[in-house]
Design a protein around this motif. Sequence first.
Motif, PDB file in Angstrom:
ATOM      1  N   GLY A 107      75.101  64.473  34.923  1.00 59.33           N
ATOM      2  CA  GLY A 107      73.723  64.882  34.686  1.00 59.33           C
ATOM      3  C   GLY A 107      73.542  66.364  34.483  1.00 59.33           C
ATOM      4  N   THR A 108      74.649  67.121  34.397  1.00 57.05           N
ATOM      5  CA  THR A 108      74.565  68.566  34.190  1.00 57.05           C
ATOM      6  C   THR A 108      75.441  68.966  33.015  1.00 57.05           C
ATOM      7  OG1 THR A 108      76.454  69.270  35.560  1.00 57.05           O
ATOM      8  CG2 THR A 108      74.386  68.795  36.692  1.00 57.05           C
ATOM      9  N   GLY A 109      75.129  70.106  32.419  1.00 55.17           N
ATOM     10  CA  GLY A 109      75.951  70.617  31.329  1.00 55.17           C
ATOM     11  C   GLY A 109      76.156  69.585  30.239  1.00 55.17           C
ATOM     12  N   GLN A 110      77.423  69.339  29.892  1.00 58.60           N
ATOM     13  CA  GLN A 110      77.750  68.382  28.834  1.00 58.60           C
ATOM     14  C   GLN A 110      78.140  67.012  29.375  1.00 58.60           C
ATOM     15  OE1 GLN A 110      80.246  70.170  25.671  1.00 58.60           O
ATOM     16  NE2 GLN A 110      79.892  72.121  26.656  1.00 58.60           N
ATOM     17  N   ALA A 111      77.952  66.802  30.668  1.00 54.33           N
ATOM     18  CA  ALA A 111      78.254  65.495  31.260  1.00 54.33           C
ATOM     19  C   ALA A 111      77.143  64.499  30.951  1.00 54.33           C
ATOM     20  CB  ALA A 111      78.425  65.631  32.772  1.00 54.33           C
ATOM     21  N   PRO A 112      77.461  63.198  30.960  1.00 54.08           N
ATOM     22  CA  PRO A 112      76.429  62.177  30.751  1.00 54.08           C
ATOM     23  C   PRO A 112      75.378  62.219  31.847  1.00 54.08           C
ATOM     24  CG  PRO A 112      78.640  61.236  30.558  1.00 54.08           C
ATOM     25  CD  PRO A 112      78.802  62.615  31.121  1.00 54.08           C
ATOM     26  N   ASP A 113      74.244  61.610  31.578  1.00 54.05           N
ATOM     27  CA  ASP A 113      73.187  61.544  32.574  1.00 54.05           C
ATOM     28  C   ASP A 113      73.689  60.868  33.843  1.00 54.05           C
ATOM     29  OD1 ASP A 113      71.442  62.754  30.848  1.00 54.05           O
ATOM     30  OD2 ASP A 113      70.508  60.889  30.178  1.00 54.05           O
ATOM     31  N   ALA A 114      73.191  61.350  34.979  1.00 53.18           N
ATOM     32  CA  ALA A 114      73.593  60.780  36.263  1.00 53.18           C
ATOM     33  C   ALA A 114      72.683  59.616  36.631  1.00 53.18           C
ATOM     34  CB  ALA A 114      73.509  61.843  37.350  1.00 53.18           C
ATOM     35  N   PRO A 115      73.249  58.572  37.235  1.00 53.24           N
ATOM     36  CA  PRO A 115      72.384  57.511  37.775  1.00 53.24           C
ATOM     37  C   PRO A 115      71.566  58.101  38.918  1.00 53.24           C
ATOM     38  CG  PRO A 115      74.636  57.241  38.543  1.00 53.24           C
ATOM     39  CD  PRO A 115      74.665  58.352  37.545  1.00 53.24           C
ATOM     40  N   TRP A 116      70.308  57.766  38.992  1.00 55.73           N
ATOM     41  CA  TRP A 116      69.463  58.321  40.051  1.00 55.73           C
ATOM     42  C   TRP A 116      69.275  57.297  41.159  1.00 55.73           C
ATOM     43  CZ3 TRP A 116      64.793  57.327  42.446  1.00 55.73           C
ATOM     44  CH2 TRP A 116      64.292  58.376  43.227  1.00 55.73           C
ATOM     45  N   PRO A 117      69.331  57.665  42.466  1.00 61.72           N
ATOM     46  CA  PRO A 117      69.617  59.027  42.917  1.00 61.72           C
ATOM     47  C   PRO A 117      71.122  59.291  42.990  1.00 61.72           C
ATOM     48  CG  PRO A 117      69.138  57.641  44.792  1.00 61.72           C
ATOM     49  CD  PRO A 117      69.005  56.760  43.580  1.00 61.72           C
ATOM     50  N   ALA A 118      71.554  60.439  42.522  1.00 63.39           N
ATOM     51  CA  ALA A 118      72.957  60.824  42.572  1.00 63.39           C
ATOM     52  C   ALA A 118      73.061  62.169  43.281  1.00 63.39           C
ATOM     53  CB  ALA A 118      73.538  60.919  41.169  1.00 63.39           C
ATOM     54  N   GLY A 119      73.763  62.173  44.394  1.00 61.84           N
ATOM     55  CA  GLY A 119      73.924  63.394  45.164  1.00 61.84           C
ATOM     56  C   GLY A 119      75.389  63.672  45.420  1.00 61.84           C
ATOM     57  N   LEU A 120      75.665  64.211  46.588  1.00 63.03           N
ATOM     58  CA  LEU A 120      77.008  64.664  46.931  1.00 63.03           C
ATOM     59  C   LEU A 120      78.051  63.553  46.828  1.00 63.03           C
ATOM     60  CD1 LEU A 120      78.896  66.873  48.033  1.00 63.03           C
ATOM     61  CD2 LEU A 120      78.108  66.279  50.335  1.00 63.03           C
ATOM     62  N   ALA A 121      77.785  62.405  47.420  1.00 65.39           N
ATOM     63  CA  ALA A 121      78.780  61.327  47.414  1.00 65.39           C
ATOM     64  C   ALA A 121      79.124  60.899  45.998  1.00 65.39           C
ATOM     65  CB  ALA A 121      78.254  60.136  48.215  1.00 65.39           C
ATOM     66  N   GLU A 122      78.115  60.801  45.135  1.00 64.95           N
ATOM     67  CA  GLU A 122      78.359  60.376  43.757  1.00 64.95           C
ATOM     68  C   GLU A 122      79.123  61.450  42.979  1.00 64.95           C
ATOM     69  OE1 GLU A 122      75.267  58.018  45.556  1.00 64.95           O
ATOM     70  OE2 GLU A 122      75.417  60.205  45.343  1.00 64.95           O
ATOM     71  N   ASP A 123      78.818  62.723  43.240  1.00 63.31           N
ATOM     72  CA  ASP A 123      79.526  63.806  42.555  1.00 63.31           C
ATOM     73  C   ASP A 123      80.993  63.847  42.975  1.00 63.31           C
ATOM     74  OD1 ASP A 123      77.280  64.544  41.161  1.00 63.31           O
ATOM     75  OD2 ASP A 123      76.736  66.177  42.502  1.00 63.31           O
ATOM     76  N   VAL A 124      81.253  63.603  44.252  1.00 66.38           N
ATOM     77  CA  VAL A 124      82.632  63.558  44.731  1.00 66.38           C
ATOM     78  C   VAL A 124      83.380  62.410  44.058  1.00 66.38           C
ATOM     79  CG1 VAL A 124      84.089  63.105  46.749  1.00 66.38           C
ATOM     80  CG2 VAL A 124      82.163  64.692  46.931  1.00 66.38           C
ATOM     81  N   THR A 125      82.762  61.237  44.015  1.00 71.98           N
ATOM     82  CA  THR A 125      83.404  60.077  43.401  1.00 71.98           C
ATOM     83  C   THR A 125      83.699  60.312  41.928  1.00 71.98           C
ATOM     84  OG1 THR A 125      82.364  58.547  44.957  1.00 71.98           O
ATOM     85  CG2 THR A 125      83.132  57.625  42.872  1.00 71.98           C
ATOM     86  N   ALA A 126      82.728  60.874  41.209  1.00 71.39           N
ATOM     87  CA  ALA A 126      82.928  61.120  39.777  1.00 71.39           C
ATOM     88  C   ALA A 126      84.064  62.113  39.542  1.00 71.39           C
ATOM     89  CB  ALA A 126      81.640  61.647  39.159  1.00 71.39           C
ATOM     90  N   THR A 127      84.162  63.137  40.382  1.00 71.55           N
ATOM     91  CA  THR A 127      85.232  64.123  40.221  1.00 71.55           C
ATOM     92  C   THR A 127      86.585  63.522  40.577  1.00 71.55           C
ATOM     93  OG1 THR A 127      83.639  65.877  40.785  1.00 71.55           O
ATOM     94  CG2 THR A 127      85.968  66.459  40.809  1.00 71.55           C
ATOM     95  N   LEU A 128      86.617  62.709  41.636  1.00 68.18           N
ATOM     96  CA  LEU A 128      87.870  62.036  41.996  1.00 68.18           C
ATOM     97  C   LEU A 128      88.321  61.097  40.884  1.00 68.18           C
ATOM     98  CD1 LEU A 128      87.233  61.222  45.768  1.00 68.18           C
ATOM     99  CD2 LEU A 128      88.999  62.738  44.854  1.00 68.18           C
TER     100      LEU A 128
END
Length: 248
Positions: free
Chosen positions: A63-84
């Motif tokens: 949901g930031t920069g050139q990444a696809p939109d984030a499913p809402w609500p997406a916070g810390l746990a979702e960002d960690v999972t996406a990066t992993l």
Amino acid sequence: MTGREVGAPPPRAVAVTSAGIRAGTGVGTDVVFLPGMAVHRYLRRTQDLVARQARAHLVHLPGTGQAPDAPWPAGLAEDVTATLDWLSANPAAGPLVLVGHSYGCQVAGRIAAAVPNQVTALVLASPTIDPAYRSWPRLVTRFALESAATPARLGRMQLSEQRRAGPRRMLAIVRSMLADDPEEALARVHVPTTVVRGEHDRLCTERWARRLADRPGGSFVSVEGGIHAFPYDRPEALAEAVKAYLPR
């Protein structure tokens, strides 16, 4: 040095801007930058400095920069999972150094705890959220103070980036930041860790930054005159902390 390369991620994934003299050669160190809340461009100068010595990857969280939109609500746990997920699909050929700034420190700490065999060093710059400000009223007050000290050009740039994320995504991030205990994740991390703090950071006290660095292999760096977003106008300060973990 190669040009910047932007990954083409699947839906609900991160995007990653990569650069480095060894990019694509299969050798050397990989440095992964995890940026602050819904922003990333302010870290590009630091990335370029590090890229002279390693492969440097700047993550655009969902949901930031050139990444696809984030499913809402997406916070810390979702960002960690996406990066992993990205790390799993793009395994580092060499040592992996994680670099978090602000909110990115909370992401980096959880990732380092989740994949201890992949991470060889951790750099936390302007970590959040200091226990002294871990409530809505205190955090809003500190944000206001920090915003007043932020260069106008940086403020405009970050506001444009945060508009891309949208208010619901921003709110989800802040809620997850406040609910998180960064020290719990860091207690499970056993790699050399450097904590870097701007001298005039309004969101992170020196006392807390030193406490995070008080661990085996830990070190603390104070950036003279720096604010919370010190990498914007003092990129060499963060780059030097990262380069300490890179082969010469």
